[in-house]
Design an enzyme around this catalytic site. Structure first.
Site, PDB file in Angstrom:
ATOM      1  N   GLY A  69       4.306   0.820   0.454  1.00  0.00           N
ATOM      2  CA  GLY A  69       4.089   2.082   1.468  1.00  0.00           C
ATOM      3  C   GLY A  69       5.302   2.180   2.572  1.00  0.00           C
ATOM      4  CB  THR A  70       7.283  -0.433   4.439  1.00  0.00           C
ATOM      5  OG1 THR A  70       5.900  -0.826   5.045  1.00  0.00           O
ATOM      6  CG2 THR A  70       8.345  -0.199   5.251  1.00  0.00           C
ATOM      7  CG  ASN A 149      -3.112   2.034   9.797  1.00  0.00           C
ATOM      8  OD1 ASN A 149      -2.762   3.306   9.999  1.00  0.00           O
ATOM      9  ND2 ASN A 149      -2.800   0.802  10.430  1.00  0.00           N
ATOM     10  CD  GLN A 177      -5.097   1.623   5.038  1.00  0.00           C
ATOM     11  OE1 GLN A 177      -6.366   1.502   4.240  1.00  0.00           O
ATOM     12  NE2 GLN A 177      -4.464   0.379   5.117  1.00  0.00           N
ATOM     13  CB  ALA A 198       0.259  -1.115  -5.975  1.00  0.00           C
ATOM     14  CG  HIS A 199      -0.667  -4.304  -0.587  1.00  0.00           C
ATOM     15  ND1 HIS A 199      -1.299  -5.002   0.479  1.00  0.00           N
ATOM     16  CD2 HIS A 199       0.333  -3.523  -0.129  1.00  0.00           C
ATOM     17  CE1 HIS A 199      -0.556  -4.579   1.604  1.00  0.00           C
ATOM     18  NE2 HIS A 199       0.299  -3.532   1.255  1.00  0.00           N
ATOM     19  CB  THR A 235      16.304  -3.829 -12.585  1.00  0.00           C
ATOM     20  OG1 THR A 235      17.701  -3.627 -12.502  1.00  0.00           O
ATOM     21  CG2 THR A 235      15.605  -3.792 -13.535  1.00  0.00           C
ATOM     22  CB  CYS A 323       2.118  -4.481  10.355  1.00  0.00           C
ATOM     23  SG  CYS A 323       1.128  -3.344   9.268  1.00  0.00           S
TER      24      CYS A 323
HETATM   25  N1  PLP Z   1       1.035   3.116   5.864  1.00  0.00           N
HETATM   26  C1  PLP Z   1      -0.287   2.750   6.205  1.00  0.00           C
HETATM   27  C2  PLP Z   1      -1.334   3.763   6.509  1.00  0.00           C
HETATM   28  C3  PLP Z   1      -0.659   1.441   6.158  1.00  0.00           C
HETATM   29  O1  PLP Z   1      -1.908   1.229   6.390  1.00  0.00           O
HETATM   30  C4  PLP Z   1       0.330   0.633   5.498  1.00  0.00           C
HETATM   31  C5  PLP Z   1      -0.067  -0.909   5.462  1.00  0.00           C
HETATM   32  O2  PLP Z   1      -0.874  -1.478   6.093  1.00  0.00           O
HETATM   33  C6  PLP Z   1       1.520   0.986   5.229  1.00  0.00           C
HETATM   34  C7  PLP Z   1       2.069   2.233   5.457  1.00  0.00           C
HETATM   35  C8  PLP Z   1       2.627   0.126   4.753  1.00  0.00           C
HETATM   36  O3  PLP Z   1       2.452  -0.279   3.309  1.00  0.00           O
HETATM   37  P1  PLP Z   1       2.975  -1.508   2.599  1.00  0.00           P
HETATM   38  O4  PLP Z   1       2.265  -2.771   3.195  1.00  0.00           O
HETATM   39  O5  PLP Z   1       2.846  -1.356   1.106  1.00  0.00           O
HETATM   40  O6  PLP Z   1       4.222  -1.669   3.064  1.00  0.00           O
END
Ligand code: PLP
Length: 382
Positions: A69-70, A149, A177, A198-199, A235, A323
């Protein structure tokens, strides 16, 4: 253990692990190699891309695999800003975004972009009228999350997409989310760029997707080879892409019935808490929310102490986003929704998942009632 922190992460589904295994053990080829062993790996990546495209209602060429996601948020926001900077320098976002978007916007401000952080109303969502008023001829990008989130509140993304389209402004939505959690095809939201991870849907950590609608032009963040249409060098994580596609298929397959089941459990939890704990606010409770999320703000108690109390009884929940639990400041999301710092400090996020059962909710409610009561007694005796 009763795990009620599925918005932080989810366990890998054993069926997903089984789908991934061959690409670690037997076919560990490089998808860019031209011999058959490499071509087999390429076939697996392209099959995963096609599956993801079908599941979200896009085209395979619109699916860019990332590390999560990041990275998807960074590629979307930085990539669009850089590609459109000759047209303008104004970006519109909200004050409740994930730090992956907020801190990326801050970094862009340092490079000369101007960012508007829109407020949300008390229910937790952005008013489309306020968004429309914030746009200027200089606006090149709108980035607003699909669901938050911490509170689960769903933003009016379809309406925002229409406003953006009418003005020719690129629109990114962070659907980390909601992917696999809400029925419907994500591409139908109308956004140009959509982030997924994915997680959050029982897939492997460190894999994600950025949907890039045909016609949207991005400047890559990572430079190198011409992987992923030149948008994401490196890769490919073959097993990761296979696992992501499998996890997303499983999540969407169960989505309709799971949404109803989880909403019932969540509502049951909230009804008990409301009845048995005085001085509690269900944050965003009046808004449309993802069905698995509940944000409970308890008066006169520290959310972190509640989370520790739950942990002692084997229950995993959090104060906000995983986070930011290391940050002593109360959640920026809850503050933006008008909660006083003390009220926001008393917040606990509970997020349910596919293994959550009625008994888990009953047990968690019991421990919450006991823990909040005990902590309040201690603080009133001081
Ligand atoms: N965006 C949202 C709304 C999230 O809840 C999160 C993770 O908590 C992220 C982005 C970041 O995703 P990732 O942990 O896969 O980097």
């Amino acid at each position: 253990m009763i795990y009620l922190d599925h918005n932080a992460t989810t366990p890998l589904d054993p069926r997903v692990l089984a789908a991934m295994m061959p690409y670690w053990r037997e076919n560990w080829g490089n998808p860019s190699s031209s011999y058959r062993f490499g071509v087999e790996a390429r076939t697996a990546v392209e099959k995963a891309r096609k599956r993801v495209a079908e599941l979200i209602g896009g085209k395979p060429s619109e699916i860019i695999f990332t590390s999560g996601g990041t990275e998807s948020d960074n590629l979307a926001v930085r990539g669009a800003a850089q590609s459109l900077k000759s047209r303008g320098n104004h970006i519109v976002t909200t004050s409740i975004e994930h730090h992956a978007v907020l801190n990326t916007c801050k970094a862009l401000e340092a490079q000369g972009f101007r960012v508007t952080y829109l407020p949300v109303n008390q229910a937790g969502f952005v008013e489309p009228d306020i968004l429309a008023k914030s746009l200027t001829p200089q606006t090149i990008l709108i980035t607003i999350m699909h669901a938050n989130n911490e509170t689960g509140v769903i933003q009016p993304v379809e309406e925002i997409a229409k406003i953006a389209k009418a003005k020719g402004i690129v629109f990114h939505t962070d659907a980390v989310q909601t992917a696999g959690k809400l029925p419907g095809r994500l591409a139908a939201l109308g956004a140009d760029l959509i982030s997924m991870s994915a997680h959050k849907f029982y897939g492997p950590k460190g894999t994600g997707v950025l949907y890039v609608k045909e016609g949207a032009v991005l400047v890559p963040v990572l430079t190198g080879g011409s992987h992923e249409r030149g948008l994401r060098a490196g890769t490919e994580n073959v097993a990761g892409t296979v696992g992501l596609a499998e996890a997303l298929a499983l999540a969407y397959g169960a989505c309709q019935s799971e949404s109803l089941r989880l909403k019932e459990l969540r509502d049951r939890l909230e009804a008990r808490i409301r009845k048995e704990i005085p001085g509690v606010k269900i944050v965003g409770g009046s808004a449309r929310r993802v069905p698995n999320t509940s944000s409970l703000a308890f008066e006169n108690v520290d959310g972190e102490a509640v989370v520790l109390g739950l942990d002692l009884k084997g229950i995993c929940a959090s104060t906000g986003s995983a986070c930011s639990t290391a940050e002593p400041e109360p959640s920026h999301v809850l503050r933006a929704m008008g909660l006083a710092p003390r009220q926001a400090q008393g917040a606990v996020r509970v997020s349910l998942g596919k293994d959550t059962r009625y008994e888990d909710i009953e047990a968690a409610a019991g421990v919450l009632i006991e823990t909040v009561g005990r902590l309040r007694l201690i603080s009133s005796a001081r």
